[in-house]
Design an enzyme around this catalytic site. Structure first.
Site, PDB file in Angstrom:
ATOM      1  N   ASN A 155      13.431   8.014  -7.650  1.00 22.85           N
ATOM      2  CA  ASN A 155      13.673   7.264  -6.406  1.00 22.85           C
ATOM      3  C   ASN A 155      12.760   6.058  -6.237  1.00 22.85           C
ATOM      4  O   ASN A 155      13.117   5.086  -5.586  1.00 22.85           O
ATOM      5  CB  ASN A 155      13.523   8.179  -5.187  1.00 22.85           C
ATOM      6  CG  ASN A 155      12.181   8.852  -5.117  1.00 22.85           C
ATOM      7  OD1 ASN A 155      11.809   9.569  -6.053  1.00 22.85           O
ATOM      8  ND2 ASN A 155      11.438   8.633  -4.050  1.00 22.85           N
ATOM      9  N   VAL A 161       6.344   2.629  -2.806  1.00 19.15           N
ATOM     10  CA  VAL A 161       7.146   1.630  -3.520  1.00 19.15           C
ATOM     11  C   VAL A 161       6.268   0.432  -3.884  1.00 19.15           C
ATOM     12  O   VAL A 161       6.324  -0.081  -5.005  1.00 19.15           O
ATOM     13  CB  VAL A 161       8.357   1.189  -2.667  1.00 19.15           C
ATOM     14  CG1 VAL A 161       9.051  -0.008  -3.301  1.00 19.15           C
ATOM     15  CG2 VAL A 161       9.342   2.344  -2.500  1.00 19.15           C
ATOM     16  N   CYS A 216      17.579   4.236  -2.227  1.00 17.70           N
ATOM     17  CA  CYS A 216      17.407   5.063  -3.427  1.00 17.70           C
ATOM     18  C   CYS A 216      18.556   6.057  -3.612  1.00 17.70           C
ATOM     19  O   CYS A 216      19.111   6.190  -4.699  1.00 17.70           O
ATOM     20  CB  CYS A 216      16.058   5.788  -3.390  1.00 17.70           C
ATOM     21  SG  CYS A 216      15.778   6.803  -1.925  1.00 17.70           S
ATOM     22  N   SER A 259       0.804  -1.227   0.000  1.00 24.62           N
ATOM     23  CA  SER A 259       0.000   0.000   0.000  1.00 24.62           C
ATOM     24  C   SER A 259       0.837   1.276   0.000  1.00 24.62           C
ATOM     25  O   SER A 259       0.301   2.365  -0.159  1.00 24.62           O
ATOM     26  CB  SER A 259      -0.941   0.004   1.205  1.00 24.62           C
ATOM     27  OG  SER A 259      -0.189   0.055   2.395  1.00 24.62           O
ATOM     28  N   GLY A 260       2.135   1.144   0.155  1.00 22.54           N
ATOM     29  CA  GLY A 260       2.990   2.341   0.159  1.00 22.54           C
ATOM     30  C   GLY A 260       3.354   2.780  -1.245  1.00 22.54           C
ATOM     31  O   GLY A 260       2.850   2.244  -2.241  1.00 22.54           O
TER      32      GLY A 260
END
Lengths: 350, 350, 350, 350
Positions: free
Chosen positions: D317, D12, D149, D9-10
């Protein structure tokens, strides 16, 4: 005069502090915040570093009143109604920044805010703090309720037309665009920079609460029931509001008639500027040009093909839309020069 | 199929090149630019570094046609009309990105664009390239005119309502917000970052040229004269359009009726998404979610108090508003799968 | 005192006008601009609407001097040298905003600016206008050269360390980040909003001209040859500079020693603030907090693992980096309170 | 191949889902999220509307493994170490997005992350997923740890110089600038749009954790102890990193020698582009040009005056700095074409 800010850690609170620190007739004696009690004010409002050594305190609002001749209450909607009765008893002057005393009809709080107003008798004691429209009342007021940011921006744009009976009051569309500071200081997913940056988010296409305030004020001016169709959008800036007010002329109105309505309403107003130029980059109002100032810039254009009159009104939501207009009301209440602490140009470009 | 882009150094031209390079049925053979002749394409469109070694050329458009089966003409309004007659003679298929062939009434060019159309007979040979509304015509077309970015965004939002006779066609307000790429590649004071950043600039409160296109298409759908009141605002982003279309329902329409109008119009459309959620951050269309994709996201809300229906429509002005919809039209013209080269999600957050 | 601004239509010129209009000891009598002659100043600087009815004029600079006791020359590098000899003859005080009188070694203009200085004898008559470092000289000066924006930001951050011999002067890295107003008012492709928005553009990784100024000033303070390795980046904001100065300590220096160097250098400076907090969002200098003000915020951190000392220095490039520091120098020259017209907090958030 | 994302859910996680949905060799079978269990994926990642009907589930990670041949674990640092032992037992391939398996020295976790690594024996089983430097190891790996990143961005820029012994490894300064998505999805005051917009915030001037990773990788390449002095800044964009690496040449190195170091290291790399042009707007790497793509753009410039070599390295990133490089590693692990699902140009301008 000793002045305090109850609820001073938010964005509006911070702007009140900044203005009051620079106000020549005022001594800032109090800034309350439960969360930041004992912190230096400049840690929360870093722009004030070097301007004050004041610390937040967490005193009871009514006690706080003991240290002040006038307080600004800058707490959330629904909280203000809780602290107000006791504050009122303390006998000091009050300028409330919340929505809790803006509407005059107690029933409207149930409709628009979803709560039953606990002290409706107080509603009529508060004057809505729009000096351009209610200066004489404010002069005599003990209690002022600062208007909503999008409400006052739209009201100032539309008032001359409604007052002069120029437009169809059944088809008034207010399309408002506002920066992220308008949503308050509390971090949420919708205020997260990664989610909020670059949006044109129609966060309230219908049913925005400021509609109630706009309708209340315009109906008073029209002496008739005015209907407002408002949609609110979040755009990619921190401060500023543009209200694009789409209206339809009752009958063909000439340009001089419309100018006359605006000019007669706002003659000599220190914080209204008309912007309607034939050349230059900023031919109409734009929040970019008022951010950091207490101005409401107003312009308009006629769409002859459709009988539409578009009114454009721009403010800094934290200044003319909140802290600035509130201090302007304070100046009026106290008999000070109305522009004290408030007369500065925005920086440009920024 | 060999495809070229005439006028390939602008923002729309760059997006055409990017899409065509990745299109499985197309060989990109030509990119013209007078100013950048002999430069590598990737110097002007740095995102294409590593994707093409093509160089801009400055060949005569009609000669250019010799190298292509189809060309996109991506030159300014007023220039396209000059090169078109000779291009048409060359016998290839053409998709024009300018406004020069969007309006069907030659007189409209004098009214809205200020010039007398030099080859009015060509106007009827061009089909307005909105596949959702004119797919069958596009299939048979030799010449397609890609719609204006704000026009198509607004048309797609309003078409179902007009077609189904649901709204008052005398009070349609289109309040559009657009990013800086919409103004084109040429640097001016109004596109200067320091002046353009952070604005909500009502650059065309009345009289925007896309109004003509919206009225033309909606009137055709309504089989009646539809009036559109449009205001265009520049906001602080590079790409994206949100059209907030404020309309008034003819009579009380139920939610299912409105849904039915939208669903029946856009059933199975590959690039229309409906966005109207009860929760989440993006409950309505927002350009942030379509930028980089060919989608037009559409949502709506009913303002029961005033009988208003607000339609929200979001696109990427350079994709669904220009290069994307043009390639979609090409796919339709050529009998390709309509989504070739165009089916990707936006990145998020960005 | 009568004051004028020669070259008043640019970003720095606009800020000079804004400050001078609000300055209690100054009468603004002149604003020149060839391009905008006869236009109202507020059409070019729309934030000044309501503050002045002054119009731009296109008089000869030396004639212009007849109307003023002091002029700010805010014209491009290379133009200032052309008008200066005659201006100097006129006998008035001058504060030059260009680079043309910042470097003391005429040869440096050939190396860094690519032109042979036409009036090198004037170079020594100009004092570099950094009151924090040259207050006594400025007091006596007739002619002041305002420093470069990134130069002064970096110099103020590094001066205490160099003066106190704390750092290795062969490995000073200045990594500067600046907003779009720093590139001036002229629209170019690189300042186009669509190209400039969202960048972190290393536009001058080596060879930035402000390097010369930084080395000149630091070498003077060190009484030795100081080498500076500077890289300049354009970032997505309109105003503001952050100079991140990476330095290596000569020997292990304690925190109190470093603090002492900063405090002793800037004791009682009205426009230097130290920012180095253990909590809060703004624990180090950030341009966001100084934009709109004349402050230079300075902070630092020690990287014990590598003997690195990172100094952070933030300014508003148009104020402390240009118009603000120039008016500060004027105040010093004239014996006014040094903070007149300049003492205000930034607004926050913005 | 069946693939899942644990912790989807983030930011990334969302990018992993987007790439995997479009990956021709992969079936996305699982997306876990405790908070959003049973929600449609497209409500949290609105860009995926129309691309998947998958719902989040809240199954136990090890159970989740039953549905997949390979999982990406995209959970916070410190959480990954908790779920990993059981996941490893399940016998599937794992690509971990957290920092928990990047450092090879268990002690480093105490120094840099403040916790004692609970399963240090696993550290050596994870290969750091930088295909450009460790492709052969990744081919054989069961477990890959995706790099940080800012770490990978800086490592890729510096590797050729360190490997070829060209620079002084005691004075490597990495000045990194990053967008707001880098701080993760959780709303905080520092990610609030009103506080985060327009900053150049030196949030970690010393002691950034990615330093450990950079030093580890460069020391391995140099076969010597490399010291890195890193400072991290938050700037006003959502995505993107620019690492400005200031280094000092060991001896005078010619331009061809430096080019040779870069070219020999990255010959034929599909996701490295060299950017060092004499003309054009984007003469050096800029995150604006890589956002939305999996490229790492690398450029450099020599500061002859000081023997400095500035290396510029730009990535997205969330892509080359996270999800993109992780899928690239998956492609390498599985013997797929390394560019599958990842070969697209950024959009421009955006």
């Amino acid at each position: 005069m000793k002045v305090g800010v109850i609820g001073a850690s938010g964005f509006v609170g911070g702007e009140l502090l900044r203005i009051l620190i620079g106000h020549p007739k005022v001594e800032l004696t109090l800034a309350t915040s439960r969360q930041h009690a004992d912190d230096y004010v400049y840690r929360v409002h870093p722009n004030l570093r070097g301007f004050t050594e004041l610390q937040f305190t967490d005193v009871n609002p009514s006690k706080a009143a003991e240290q002040c001749d006038l307080v600004f209450t800058s707490v959330p909607h629904g909280t203000s109604v809780k602290i107000m009765p006791e504050l009122v008893k303390s006998g000091i002057k009050i300028i409330d920044m919340s929505a809790d005393y803006r509407l005059k009809d107690p029933q409207a709080y149930e409709t628009w805010y979803g709560y039953k107003h606990p002290n409706p008798a107080l509603l009529e004691k508060f004057v809505l703090g729009i000096p351009e429209l209610r200066r004489e009342e404010i002069k005599k007021a003990e209690y002022v309720s600062a208007p909503g940011c999008m409400a006052v921006t739209s009201i100032l744009g539309l008032a001359p037309l409604v007052k002069n009976n120029l437009i169809d009051t059944d088809h008034i569309v207010v399309d408002a665009k506002i920066g992220s500071s308008g949503a308050g200081v509390k971090p949420t997913m919708s205020s997260h920079h990664a989610e909020r940056y670059g949006v044109v988010r129609p966060y309230k296409p219908v049913g925005h609460r400021h509609t109630a305030e706009i309708e209340q004020e315009l109906s008073t001016l029209a002496n008739a029931n005015v209907k407002v169709s408002m949609s609110a959008h979040a755009v990619n800036m921190v401060r500023g509001i543009l209200s694009t007010c789409h209206t339809f002329l009752k009958k063909e109105a000439s340009l001089p008639e419309i100018w006359k309505a605006f000019r007669s309403t706002y003659q000599n107003e220190p914080f209204i500027r008309f912007v309607r130029d034939r050349k230059g980059l900023y031919r109409y109002p734009d929040p970019k040009i008022v951010v950091g100032s207490n101005f409401c810039d107003i312009g308009f254009e006629i769409d002859e093909r459709n009988g539409r009159l578009v009114v454009l009104s721009a403010t800094d939501n934290l200044l003319k839309g909140a802290a600035g207009i509130a201090v302007q009301s304070m100046n009026v209440m106290m008999g000070f020069d109305e522009t004290l602490g408030l007369r500065n140009a925005a920086i440009h470009p920024a």
